[in-house]
Design an enzyme around this catalytic site. Structure first.
Site, PDB file in Angstrom:
ATOM      1  CB  ALA A  10      -0.946  -0.003   1.202  1.00 23.66           C
ATOM      2  CG  ASN A  86      -2.203  -3.904  -4.102  1.00 23.09           C
ATOM      3  OD1 ASN A  86      -2.726  -3.752  -5.202  1.00 23.09           O
ATOM      4  ND2 ASN A  86      -1.108  -3.229  -3.730  1.00 23.09           N
ATOM      5  CB  SER A 138      -3.274  -9.579 -13.647  1.00 20.39           C
ATOM      6  OG  SER A 138      -3.027  -9.057 -14.933  1.00 20.39           O
ATOM      7  CE1 TYR A 151       1.995  -9.222 -12.195  1.00 23.76           C
ATOM      8  CE2 TYR A 151       0.673  -9.407 -14.183  1.00 23.76           C
ATOM      9  CZ  TYR A 151       0.922  -8.812 -12.961  1.00 23.76           C
ATOM     10  OH  TYR A 151       0.089  -7.812 -12.510  1.00 23.76           O
ATOM     11  CB  ALA A 153       2.117 -19.019 -13.736  1.00 22.94           C
ATOM     12  CE  LYS A 155      -0.787 -10.260 -10.144  1.00 15.36           C
ATOM     13  NZ  LYS A 155      -1.064  -9.685  -8.822  1.00 15.36           N
TER      14      LYS A 155
HETATM   15  P1  NAP Z   1       3.378  -1.038  -7.926  1.00 16.74           P
HETATM   16  O1  NAP Z   1       3.152   0.396  -8.236  1.00 16.74           O
HETATM   17  O2  NAP Z   1       4.670  -1.662  -8.318  1.00 16.74           O
HETATM   18  O3  NAP Z   1       3.121  -1.268  -6.374  1.00 16.74           O
HETATM   19  C1  NAP Z   1       3.316  -2.519  -5.779  1.00 16.74           C
HETATM   20  C2  NAP Z   1       3.655  -2.311  -4.331  1.00 16.74           C
HETATM   21  O4  NAP Z   1       3.883  -3.600  -3.747  1.00 16.74           O
HETATM   22  C3  NAP Z   1       4.943  -1.498  -4.161  1.00 16.74           C
HETATM   23  O5  NAP Z   1       4.743  -0.475  -3.213  1.00 16.74           O
HETATM   24  C4  NAP Z   1       5.938  -2.542  -3.661  1.00 16.74           C
HETATM   25  O6  NAP Z   1       6.889  -2.042  -2.726  1.00 16.74           O
HETATM   26  C5  NAP Z   1       5.034  -3.511  -2.930  1.00 16.74           C
HETATM   27  N1  NAP Z   1       5.702  -4.797  -2.758  1.00 16.74           N
HETATM   28  C6  NAP Z   1       6.439  -5.481  -3.689  1.00 16.74           C
HETATM   29  N2  NAP Z   1       6.946  -6.596  -3.151  1.00 16.74           N
HETATM   30  C7  NAP Z   1       6.534  -6.637  -1.861  1.00 16.74           C
HETATM   31  C8  NAP Z   1       6.751  -7.547  -0.792  1.00 16.74           C
HETATM   32  N3  NAP Z   1       7.480  -8.654  -0.950  1.00 16.74           N
HETATM   33  N4  NAP Z   1       6.197  -7.269   0.418  1.00 16.74           N
HETATM   34  C9  NAP Z   1       5.470  -6.137   0.599  1.00 16.74           C
HETATM   35  N5  NAP Z   1       5.235  -5.243  -0.387  1.00 16.74           N
HETATM   36  C10 NAP Z   1       5.759  -5.485  -1.605  1.00 16.74           C
HETATM   37  O7  NAP Z   1       2.246  -1.938  -8.610  1.00 16.74           O
HETATM   38  P2  NAP Z   1       0.708  -1.633  -8.962  1.00 16.74           P
HETATM   39  O8  NAP Z   1       0.625  -1.393 -10.405  1.00 16.74           O
HETATM   40  O9  NAP Z   1       0.120  -0.690  -7.997  1.00 16.74           O
HETATM   41  O10 NAP Z   1       0.125  -3.105  -8.721  1.00 16.74           O
HETATM   42  C11 NAP Z   1      -0.576  -3.487  -7.549  1.00 16.74           C
HETATM   43  C12 NAP Z   1      -1.181  -4.864  -7.789  1.00 16.74           C
HETATM   44  O11 NAP Z   1      -2.044  -4.816  -8.944  1.00 16.74           O
HETATM   45  C13 NAP Z   1      -0.125  -5.938  -8.092  1.00 16.74           C
HETATM   46  O12 NAP Z   1      -0.529  -7.158  -7.514  1.00 16.74           O
HETATM   47  C14 NAP Z   1      -0.186  -6.043  -9.605  1.00 16.74           C
HETATM   48  O13 NAP Z   1       0.246  -7.290 -10.067  1.00 16.74           O
HETATM   49  C15 NAP Z   1      -1.656  -5.816  -9.853  1.00 16.74           C
HETATM   50  N6  NAP Z   1      -1.959  -5.394 -11.225  1.00 16.74           N
HETATM   51  C16 NAP Z   1      -1.470  -4.218 -11.723  1.00 16.74           C
HETATM   52  C17 NAP Z   1      -1.788  -3.866 -13.024  1.00 16.74           C
HETATM   53  C18 NAP Z   1      -1.302  -2.603 -13.651  1.00 16.74           C
HETATM   54  O14 NAP Z   1      -1.561  -2.402 -14.840  1.00 16.74           O
HETATM   55  N7  NAP Z   1      -0.647  -1.715 -12.919  1.00 16.74           N
HETATM   56  C19 NAP Z   1      -2.576  -4.714 -13.813  1.00 16.74           C
HETATM   57  C20 NAP Z   1      -3.046  -5.888 -13.276  1.00 16.74           C
HETATM   58  C21 NAP Z   1      -2.741  -6.219 -11.979  1.00 16.74           C
HETATM   59  P3  NAP Z   1       8.391  -1.645  -3.186  1.00 16.74           P
HETATM   60  O15 NAP Z   1       8.224  -0.412  -3.963  1.00 16.74           O
HETATM   61  O16 NAP Z   1       9.139  -1.443  -1.937  1.00 16.74           O
HETATM   62  O17 NAP Z   1       8.886  -2.822  -4.001  1.00 16.74           O
END
Ligand code: NAP
Length: 243
Positions: A10, A86, A138, A151, A153, A155
């Site tokens: 978050a 998330n 996703s 990725y 797999a 999701k």
């Molecule tokens: P993001 O901007 O990269 O944010 C992800 C957050 O998760 C970052 O703050 C990251 O922290 C944190 N994180 C990563 N590894 C972690 C761990 N081991 N423990 C705790 N926190 C961790 O990604 P987003 O686009 O907001 O995506 C959020 C979710 O939506 C993800 O599950 C992603 O797969 C899904 N999603 C996104 C999209 C898209 O188009 N953006 C589409 C489909 C699904 P750090 O910065 O410290 O690494």
């Protein structure tokens, strides 16, 4: 009674927006991330909405760290009404060139984290006889995407996990659902090559990219009373990409 939502990853992007939306809905927020500065910024935004907010730096792929964090959240808030799984990463590449560590890390952080957090939190929810577990999958977990075998797999795994969990926990008053975002503008997608971005955008029937607010609206619905008869579902929020 105060309601508590626990959101992983978050510190920025979709997770931060989900926290803001749930705070607007009246939830106190327990926020997890790896990055303390990002967490501090998210906390300030939630507190500005007048809700209690505490932050927990932990790696959600570590079962020991998750167990400790969930224990602390329970001590700090007294209950957990909503868990939003998330946190997630991408390590893209064609299978032929994909390193084993990129496979392992994506599966560990995206999927094992969902097992870790759901397992720890559902123990608390079972005692409460209520709860909602919402996991961010996703569109590529449904459709697949070249260059994202790891990725997609992870999701698709979240989707199967959610359906099984919904069946296990329904009789305890706990609902489990997944949201499958399409192409959303966040720091995660910013780093995609322009060609990949253009290809994704061309597949969106509604003709424009998603925002974190679009995803947060769906999570808000699944976290609230209006969705009380919905469990085991995957809701695509993708401008029509997967249909
Ligand atoms: P993001 O901007 O990269 O944010 C992800 C957050 O998760 C970052 O703050 C990251 O922290 C944190 N994180 C990563 N590894 C972690 C761990 N081991 N423990 C705790 N926190 C961790 O990604 P987003 O686009 O907001 O995506 C959020 C979710 O939506 C993800 O599950 C992603 O797969 C899904 N999603 C996104 C999209 C898209 O188009 N953006 C589409 C489909 C699904 P750090 O910065 O410290 O690494």
């Amino acid at each position: 009674m105060e309601k508590t939502a626990f959101i992983t990853g978050a510190g920025r992007g979709i997770g931060r927006q989900i926290a803001i939306r749930l705070a607007e809905d009246g939830f106190d927020c327990a926020l997890n991330d790896l990055n303390e500065n990002d967490l501090a910024e998210s906390k300030a935004l939630i507190e500005a909405l007048g809700r209690k907010c505490m932050v927990y730096k932990a790696d959600v792929s570590s079962s020991a760290e998750v167990e400790e964090m969930v224990k602390q959240i329970h001590a700090d808030f007294g209950r957990i009404d909503v868990l939003v799984n998330n946190a997630g990463i991408t390590r893209d590449g064609l299978l032929m060139r994909m390193k084993e560590e990129d496979w392992d890390n994506v599966l560990r952080i995206n999927l094992k984290s969902v097992y870790n957090c759901s397992k720890s939190v559902s123990k608390i929810m079972m005692k409460q006889k209520s709860g909602r577990i919402i996991s961010i999958a996703s569109v590529v977990g449904i459709m697949g995407n070249a260059g994202q075998c790891n990725y997609s797999a992870s999701k698709a795994g979240i989707i199967g996990f959610t359906k099984s969990l919904a069946k296990e926990l329904a009789s305890r008053g706990i609902r489990a659902n997944a949201v499958a975002p399409g192409y959303v503008q966040t720091p995660m997608t910013e780093k995609l090559p322009q060609e990949a971005k253009d290809k994704l955008a061309a597949q969106i029937p509604l003709g424009y990219l998603g925002t974190p607010e679009h995803i947060a609206s769906c999570v808000s619905f699944l976290a609230g009373k209006d969705s009380e008869y919905i469990t085991g579902q995957v809701i695509s929020v993708d401008g029509g990409m997967a249909m």
